[in-house]
Design an enzyme around this catalytic site. Structure first.
Site, PDB file in Angstrom:
ATOM      1  N   ASP A 273      -7.566  -1.949   1.445  1.00  0.00           N
ATOM      2  CA  ASP A 273      -8.203  -0.643   1.661  1.00  0.00           C
ATOM      3  C   ASP A 273      -8.624   0.038   0.354  1.00  0.00           C
ATOM      4  O   ASP A 273      -9.454   0.951   0.374  1.00  0.00           O
ATOM      5  CB  ASP A 273      -7.254   0.285   2.429  1.00  0.00           C
ATOM      6  CG  ASP A 273      -6.823  -0.310   3.766  1.00  0.00           C
ATOM      7  OD1 ASP A 273      -7.573  -1.164   4.282  1.00  0.00           O
ATOM      8  OD2 ASP A 273      -5.756   0.065   4.271  1.00  0.00           O
TER       9      ASP A 273
ATOM     10  N   GLY B  59       0.820  -1.215   0.000  1.00  0.00           N
ATOM     11  CA  GLY B  59       0.000   0.000   0.000  1.00  0.00           C
ATOM     12  C   GLY B  59       0.849   1.258   0.000  1.00  0.00           C
ATOM     13  O   GLY B  59       2.070   1.198  -0.202  1.00  0.00           O
TER      14      GLY B  59
END
Ligand code: F6P
Length: 381
Positions: free
Chosen positions: A155, A122
């Protein structure tokens, strides 16, 4: 020169397929290119190399992994990789640890002749990779070195990519959990307040609320959505329309903003509400709190996640072998490969890092869809 690959940050289903795709699509075209796996995320870069690396990886290492969740390379979060905050009480010690980490990582990469480091993770992982790359280039200015980021996080908050590896599986896990919870909530005519991961973003909560048919959604980006009074008004309107149970999905970012008491406070507010009590036969509606937590991240990757991993892993190998995506412009410096719909795109990693996390806004089409489909305080039908 060799290609290094690691997975970093929270594991995400599909990371294995991403690593496999990078490995295979490089070897298919350049069988002699050496590939190195670093184990345990960035930690693997800064350890004694024999214990944390697989050099000259062979095809069998990427067999039998595509269906497995998690990451077979291991992952982790490395606090030393973060630039210490200006007001950190032990800033001097933290800075020393930070610099030592960058130094060892850069020297290890140099010694292993790594010219391209693929990081599946991420935005936090990309930030770390960028620091290592800068340090490497300052220390060894004559050696080529670049980072190729592949978005891998449940996410789905990476700027520049419609989707990140792991999101679809997590979404399916959360929807599956909502369906199971619905059975018990409906049977008891209760309210459930359910926490869903997502770090500071509300994408996972938002899409699972739409797909799972939640009554109400609270995400950190939209203040009105986590206002207790607003939520209770929606429930009352629902109860007036003969709804007898409610599923409230909230993103963990809401608890990060308000503290863990947010859900407890909402529970007390609902149980004490006189209108809900009256509409519920004169007794308080019972409320239960629950959290899906890390269950969202587990299990076999979905077909979509593995397909995305194949697309992005292949795109990363195009950048490594040809310095561009097929038919695209020449790329310089660190890049991230992402997707726009079914198409791979390449973006400057600096821009991705500066603009991430990508957050929900009130006019995001999905947020507007959710408003139409969930209960509203003005529910006209
Ligand atoms: O970034 C992925 C994520 O699952 C977030 O949604 C969550 O906030 C975090 O990781 C949890 O991290 P950890 O596994 O370190 O507790």
């Amino acid at each position: 020169m060799s290609v290094g690959i690691l997975t970093s940050g929270g594991d995400a289903p599909g990371m294995n397929a991403g690593v496999r795709a990078v490995f295979r699509s490089i070897k298919m075209r350049e069988p002699s290119r050496e590939i190195v796996f670093f184990r345990g995320g960035f930690r693997g870069l800064a350890r004694k190399l024999d214990s944390s690396t697989d050099r000259n990886v062979q095809r069998q290492e990427t067999r039998g992994i595509i269906h497995r969740g998690g990451t077979f390379l291991g992952t982790g979060r490395v606090p030393e990789l973060k630039v210490p905050a200006a007001d950190a009480p032990d800033r001097v010690a933290q800075l020393a640890a930070h610099e030592a980490f960058l130094r060892v990582a850069a020297v290890n990469l140099y010694q292993m002749d790594v010219s391209d480091l693929v990081v599946v993770g991420g935005d936090g992982s990309f930030r770390g990779a960028r620091l290592i790359a800068r340090h490497f280039r300052e220390t060894f200015p004559d050696r080529p070195f670049r980072v190729i980021g592949i978005p891998g996080t449940i996410d789905n908050d990476i700027w520049g990519s419609d989707y990140s590896i792991g999101f679809d599986t997590a979404l399916n896990n959360v929807v599956d959990a909502i369906r199971k919870i619905r059975d018990t909530v409906e049977s008891h005519k209760r309210v459930i307040i359910l926490e869903v991961m997502g770090n500071t973003s509300g994408w996972l909560a938002l899409q699972s609320a739409i797909a799972g048919g939640a009554s109400v959604l609270a995400i950190p980006e939209v203040a009105a959505s986590h206002d207790h009074e607003n939520i209770v008004r929606r429930l009352i309107r629902g109860a007036e329309r003969d709804y007898r149970y409610f599923i409230i999905v909230y993103a963990e970012g809401v608890a990060k903003q308000h503290g863990n008491g947010w859900a407890q406070g909402l529970r007390r507010r609902i149980e004490a509400d006189p209108s809900l009590r009256r509409l519920h036969g004169g007794v308080p509606m019972e409320v239960r709190l629950n959290s899906i937590g890390h269950l969202a991240r587990g299990g076999s990757p979905s077909a979509l996640d593995n397909t995305l991993a194949g697309l992005l892993g292949t795109a990363a190998s195009d950048v490594i072998l040809h310095g561009q995506l097929p038919g695209g412009p020449a790329l310089a410096g660190d890049v991230m490969v992402g997707c726009e719909g079914p198409r791979a795109v390449a973006l400057a990693l600096d821009e991705v890092v500066e603009r991430s996390p990508r957050l929900v806004t009130e006019d995001s089409p999905l947020f507007r869809i959710a408003q139409n489909l969930m209960l509203s305080a003005e529910q006209p039908f």
